[in-house]
Design a protein around this motif. Structure first.
Motif, PDB file in Angstrom:
ATOM      1  N   SER A   1       0.540  -1.176  -0.080  1.00 37.74           N
ATOM      2  CA  SER A   1       0.285  -0.034  -0.079  1.00 37.74           C
ATOM      3  C   SER A   1       0.516   1.181   0.374  1.00 37.74           C
ATOM      4  N   ALA A   2       2.346   1.413   0.300  1.00 37.70           N
ATOM      5  CA  ALA A   2       3.617   1.901   0.378  1.00 37.70           C
ATOM      6  C   ALA A   2       2.893   3.376  -0.954  1.00 37.70           C
ATOM      7  N   PRO A   3       2.426   2.883  -2.062  1.00 38.20           N
ATOM      8  CA  PRO A   3       2.629   3.994  -3.267  1.00 38.20           C
ATOM      9  C   PRO A   3       1.893   5.111  -3.233  1.00 38.20           C
ATOM     10  N   ALA A   4       0.862   4.772  -2.232  1.00 40.37           N
ATOM     11  CA  ALA A   4      -0.530   5.472  -1.937  1.00 40.37           C
ATOM     12  C   ALA A   4       0.141   7.021  -1.444  1.00 40.37           C
ATOM     13  N   PHE A   5       1.540   6.805  -0.834  1.00 40.18           N
ATOM     14  CA  PHE A   5       2.766   8.029  -0.159  1.00 40.18           C
ATOM     15  C   PHE A   5       3.409   9.084  -1.461  1.00 40.18           C
ATOM     16  N   ALA A   6       3.547   8.589  -2.410  1.00 39.71           N
ATOM     17  CA  ALA A   6       4.066   8.839  -3.135  1.00 39.71           C
ATOM     18  C   ALA A   6       3.600  10.048  -4.220  1.00 39.71           C
ATOM     19  N   ALA A   7       2.496  10.646  -3.747  1.00 36.13           N
ATOM     20  CA  ALA A   7       2.396  11.647  -5.275  1.00 36.13           C
ATOM     21  C   ALA A   7       2.935  12.950  -3.341  1.00 36.13           C
ATOM     22  N   ASP A   8       3.642  12.920  -2.525  1.00 40.85           N
ATOM     23  CA  ASP A   8       3.849  13.958  -1.828  1.00 40.85           C
ATOM     24  C   ASP A   8       4.964  13.803  -2.091  1.00 40.85           C
ATOM     25  N   LEU A   9       5.634  13.185  -2.316  1.00 42.11           N
ATOM     26  CA  LEU A   9       6.855  12.921  -2.747  1.00 42.11           C
ATOM     27  C   LEU A   9       7.303  13.746  -3.986  1.00 42.11           C
TER      28      LEU A   9
ATOM     29  N   ASP B   1       9.292  13.452  -7.565  1.00 40.72           N
ATOM     30  CA  ASP B   1       9.339  12.578  -9.209  1.00 40.72           C
ATOM     31  C   ASP B   1      10.814  13.152  -9.072  1.00 40.72           C
ATOM     32  N   MET B   2      11.874  11.836  -9.623  1.00 40.18           N
ATOM     33  CA  MET B   2      12.715  12.336  -9.999  1.00 40.18           C
ATOM     34  C   MET B   2      12.981  11.606 -11.367  1.00 40.18           C
ATOM     35  N   ALA B   3      12.132  11.673 -12.379  1.00 38.42           N
ATOM     36  CA  ALA B   3      11.673  11.750 -13.402  1.00 38.42           C
ATOM     37  C   ALA B   3      12.579  10.391 -13.983  1.00 38.42           C
ATOM     38  N   GLY B   4      12.684   9.115 -13.611  1.00 40.30           N
ATOM     39  CA  GLY B   4      13.306   8.478 -13.995  1.00 40.30           C
ATOM     40  C   GLY B   4      14.747   8.628 -13.620  1.00 40.30           C
ATOM     41  N   LYS B   5      15.381   8.731 -12.841  1.00 35.27           N
ATOM     42  CA  LYS B   5      16.905   9.438 -13.216  1.00 35.27           C
ATOM     43  C   LYS B   5      17.524   7.817 -12.373  1.00 35.27           C
ATOM     44  N   ASP B   6      18.244   7.914 -13.267  1.00 34.15           N
ATOM     45  CA  ASP B   6      19.553   6.453 -12.684  1.00 34.15           C
ATOM     46  C   ASP B   6      20.579   6.810 -12.556  1.00 34.15           C
TER      47      ASP B   6
ATOM     48  N   GLU C   1      11.827   0.305  -2.640  1.00 36.97           N
ATOM     49  CA  GLU C   1      10.905   0.647  -2.186  1.00 36.97           C
ATOM     50  C   GLU C   1      10.941   2.926  -2.240  1.00 36.97           C
ATOM     51  N   ILE C   2      12.037   2.690  -1.669  1.00 30.46           N
ATOM     52  CA  ILE C   2      12.047   4.474  -1.942  1.00 30.46           C
ATOM     53  C   ILE C   2      12.591   4.590  -3.616  1.00 30.46           C
ATOM     54  N   ALA C   3      13.027   3.776  -4.526  1.00 31.62           N
ATOM     55  CA  ALA C   3      13.444   4.122  -5.844  1.00 31.62           C
ATOM     56  C   ALA C   3      11.559   4.116  -6.132  1.00 31.62           C
ATOM     57  N   LYS C   4      10.720   3.847  -5.987  1.00 34.93           N
ATOM     58  CA  LYS C   4       9.329   3.230  -6.414  1.00 34.93           C
ATOM     59  C   LYS C   4       8.351   4.787  -6.248  1.00 34.93           C
ATOM     60  N   ARG C   5       9.154   5.294  -5.291  1.00 34.68           N
ATOM     61  CA  ARG C   5       8.294   5.961  -4.239  1.00 34.68           C
ATOM     62  C   ARG C   5       8.686   7.128  -5.174  1.00 34.68           C
ATOM     63  N   LEU C   6       9.925   7.705  -5.036  1.00 36.28           N
ATOM     64  CA  LEU C   6      10.842   8.413  -6.215  1.00 36.28           C
ATOM     65  C   LEU C   6      11.463   8.841  -7.218  1.00 36.28           C
TER      66      LEU C   6
ATOM     67  N   ALA D   1      11.661  10.058   0.964  1.00 32.73           N
ATOM     68  CA  ALA D   1      11.326   8.992   1.476  1.00 32.73           C
ATOM     69  C   ALA D   1      11.007   8.079   2.378  1.00 32.73           C
ATOM     70  N   ILE D   2      12.273   8.570   3.289  1.00 32.22           N
ATOM     71  CA  ILE D   2      12.470   7.973   4.541  1.00 32.22           C
ATOM     72  C   ILE D   2      11.328   7.875   5.439  1.00 32.22           C
ATOM     73  N   ALA D   3      11.240   9.378   5.105  1.00 31.34           N
ATOM     74  CA  ALA D   3      10.086   9.701   6.371  1.00 31.34           C
ATOM     75  C   ALA D   3       9.469   9.313   6.266  1.00 31.34           C
ATOM     76  N   ALA D   4       8.885   9.062   4.908  1.00 27.72           N
ATOM     77  CA  ALA D   4       6.774   9.060   4.543  1.00 27.72           C
ATOM     78  C   ALA D   4       7.088   7.472   4.987  1.00 27.72           C
ATOM     79  N   MET D   5       8.171   6.299   4.967  1.00 26.17           N
ATOM     80  CA  MET D   5       8.391   4.872   5.047  1.00 26.17           C
ATOM     81  C   MET D   5       8.303   4.685   6.254  1.00 26.17           C
ATOM     82  N   LYS D   6       8.963   5.868   7.477  1.00 30.51           N
ATOM     83  CA  LYS D   6       8.707   5.307   8.997  1.00 30.51           C
ATOM     84  C   LYS D   6       7.224   5.789   9.107  1.00 30.51           C
ATOM     85  N   ALA D   7       6.300   6.948   9.169  1.00 28.77           N
ATOM     86  CA  ALA D   7       5.243   7.191   9.423  1.00 28.77           C
ATOM     87  C   ALA D   7       4.546   6.589   8.660  1.00 28.77           C
ATOM     88  N   ASP D   8       4.913   5.364   7.465  1.00 25.62           N
ATOM     89  CA  ASP D   8       3.245   4.470   7.073  1.00 25.62           C
ATOM     90  C   ASP D   8       3.569   2.954   7.767  1.00 25.62           C
ATOM     91  N   GLY D   9       5.092   3.069   8.871  1.00 26.38           N
ATOM     92  CA  GLY D   9       5.129   2.206   8.621  1.00 26.38           C
ATOM     93  C   GLY D   9       6.155   0.570   7.876  1.00 26.38           C
TER      94      GLY D   9
END
Length: 259
Positions: A14-22, A24-29, A59-64, A234-242
Motif C-alpha cells: 500500500s506504500a505507493p499511495a504516499f508517493a504523491a507527496d514525494l 518525482d525524480m523522473a526516472g533518474k538513473d 521502495e525508495i526508488a519506486k516512491r521517487l 522517502a525515509i520519513a514517509a516510510m517511517k510514518a506509514d510503517g
C-alpha cells in the motif's frame, strides 16, 4: 504466512499511495554501491543479492521514480569511492559519524541499533563486558573498520586496535560461525539482529550483559548530492506509514525464526 507477516506485506504493497507527496525524480538513473557482506542488511543468498537495504532502496526508488543499478565494493573502499563521486550512493549499515561527514553526506537515519554481546548458549565464563575483558583467554570476532569492531576495542577491551584478542573475519556471518564452532567467544551485533540469531539458534546462542551504546545507520552520498533531500523525504514517509517496521520484522525476525 503468519498474520503479522501478512500485515507487513500489506503495508509494503500500500506504500505507493504516499508517493504523491514525494519528489518525482523522473526516472533518474543512479548507481548504488554496497558490500553484500552484512546480513540481513545486504548479502548474497543462492546467488542473488538480497536484504533489508535492497528492499528499502527498491521502495525508495519506486516512491521517487528512480532507476537503480548496483555495484559491489569492499567496505574499506566504499567511503573513499563515494566521496570521489564514483557512485551516487552507498549502503552497508553505515554508522552516521561526524568524522565521516567530512568526506560524504549522509541521509537521515533509517535504523537505530544498539550493540549487544552474542555468545554461545552454554557460556558461563563471563556475563558482561567487564568480565569478558578480565579474562585474557577469551576472543572476540569482528570485521575491521565496522562499528562492532570499534565498540569491541574501546568499550569492551583496552582501546588497542591491534589487540590480539580480536579475530578478524570478512563477514559478520563468518564471525558468528566461528563463535558457534568455539573458535571465538563473543560476537558483537545490533540488538534486533542479535535477537533474531538467538531465536533461530535453538538455544545454541544467547545475549548477555547490557547494551553497549547506540548507533544510527544512514545511506552515504558524494558531498552536495541532490539525492539527499528526496531520499530523506522517502525515509520519513516510510517511517510514518510503517514500511520500515515491516522491513525490520521481515529481515530481523521472520528471516531468522521462520515466521
Amino acid at each position: 504466512m503468519k498474520l503479522t507477516a501478512a500485515l507487513g506485506l500489506v503495508a509494503l504493497l500500500s506504500a505507493p499511495a504516499f508517493a504523491a507527496d514525494l519528489p518525482d525524480m523522473a526516472g533518474k538513473d543512479i548507481t548504488v554501491v554496497t558490500e553484500n557482506a552484512y546480513p540481513p542488511l545486504q548479502f548474497v543468498k543462492d546467488g542473488v543479492a538480497v536484504g533489508w537495504e535492497y528492499d528499502a532502496v527498491a521502495e525508495i526508488a519506486k516512491r521517487l521514480n528512480l532507476k537503480v543499478t548496483y555495484e559491489n565494493i569492499s567496505w574499506d573502499a566504499m567511503i573513499p569511492a563515494v566521496s570521489e563521486g564514483q557512485f551516487d550512493m552507498g549502503m552497508t549499515g553505515i554508522t552516521i559519524r561526524e568524522d565521516r561527514r567530512e568526506k560524504v553526506d549522509f541521509s537521515d537515519s533509517y535504523m537505530r541499533s544498539e550493540m549487544v554481546m552474542l555468545v554461545r548458549g552454554d557460556e558461563e565464563r563471563f556475563a558482561d563486558a567487564k568480565t569478558f575483558a578480565a579474562n585474557p583467554d577469551l576472543l572476540m570476532a569482528a570485521q575491521p573498520g565496522t562499528t562492532p569492531f570499534y565498540v569491541g576495542v574501546y568499550e569492551v577491551l583496552d582501546g588497542n586496535e591491534a589487540n590480539p584478542r580480536i579475530k578478524m573475519f570478512e563477514t559478520f556471518g563468518a564471525g558468528v560461525q566461528a563463535l558457534r564452532n568455539g573458535d571465538v567467544d563473543l560476537a558483537l551485533t545490533d540488538s534486533t539482529g542479535g535477537a533474531g540469531y538467538v531465536a533461530a539458534s535453538e538455544g545454541k546462542l544467547k545475549i548477555v550483559g547490557d547494551t553497549l551504546g547506540a548507533e544510527d545507520f544512514g545511506f552515504i552520498f558524494p558531498k552536495g548530492s541532490d539525492l539527499v533531500a528526496p531520499i530523506n523525504a522517502a525515509i520519513a514517509a516510510m517511517k510514518a506509514d510503517g514500511t520500515l517496521d515491516a522491513l525490520n520484522k521481515t529481515w530481523f525476525v521472520d528471516a531468522n525464526t521462520g515466521g
